[in-house]
Design a protein around this motif. Sequence first.
Motif, mmCIF file in Angstrom:
data_model
loop_
_atom_site.group_PDB
_atom_site.id
_atom_site.type_symbol
_atom_site.label_atom_id
_atom_site.label_comp_id
_atom_site.label_asym_id
_atom_site.label_seq_id
_atom_site.Cartn_x
_atom_site.Cartn_y
_atom_site.Cartn_z
ATOM 1 N N ARG A 127 0.837 -1.207 0.000
ATOM 2 C CA ARG A 127 0.000 0.000 0.000
ATOM 3 C C ARG A 127 0.867 1.250 0.000
ATOM 4 N N ARG A 128 1.886 1.259 0.850
ATOM 5 C CA ARG A 128 2.758 2.435 0.919
ATOM 6 C C ARG A 128 3.530 2.626 -0.377
ATOM 7 N N ARG A 129 3.980 1.541 -0.980
ATOM 8 C CA ARG A 129 4.728 1.644 -2.227
ATOM 9 C C ARG A 129 3.863 2.266 -3.319
ATOM 10 N N SER A 130 2.580 1.942 -3.307
ATOM 11 C CA SER A 130 1.690 2.498 -4.334
ATOM 12 C C SER A 130 1.638 4.013 -4.254
ATOM 13 N N TYR A 158 4.132 5.932 -3.897
ATOM 14 C CA TYR A 158 5.268 6.453 -4.658
ATOM 15 C C TYR A 158 5.026 6.408 -6.159
ATOM 16 N N ASP A 159 4.085 5.559 -6.580
ATOM 17 C CA ASP A 159 3.799 5.426 -8.004
ATOM 18 C C ASP A 159 2.887 6.530 -8.535
ATOM 19 N N ARG A 160 2.291 7.279 -7.635
ATOM 20 C CA ARG A 160 1.391 8.348 -8.052
ATOM 21 C C ARG A 160 2.188 9.538 -8.586
ATOM 22 N N PRO A 161 1.676 10.174 -9.619
ATOM 23 C CA PRO A 161 2.359 11.389 -10.106
ATOM 24 C C PRO A 161 2.292 12.490 -9.052
ATOM 25 N N ARG A 162 3.347 13.223 -8.948
ATOM 26 C CA ARG A 162 3.369 14.358 -8.024
ATOM 27 C C ARG A 162 2.644 15.544 -8.639
#
Length: 64
Positions: free
Chosen positions: A52-55, A57-61
């Motif tokens: 869940r936490r890793r996901s 980081y995959d989101r665009p900033r």
Amino acid sequence: MCSPEGEGIDRLADAIDDLADAGPDALGPEELAARIAGLWSLVEDLDPEIARRRSLYDRPRPSG
């Protein structure tokens, strides 16, 4: 009978050992990256909170 978690930990330990046995110069960058990604996949299978936490980081900033 082994628990699924025990089996997952065993698979992770085996994958880490295989990577260590290969040595630092035996793998090309692509193979090394693939094996490390595989390790993270095994870790995520063991701990859904990490997945869940890793996901996050995959989101665009947001730009701004």
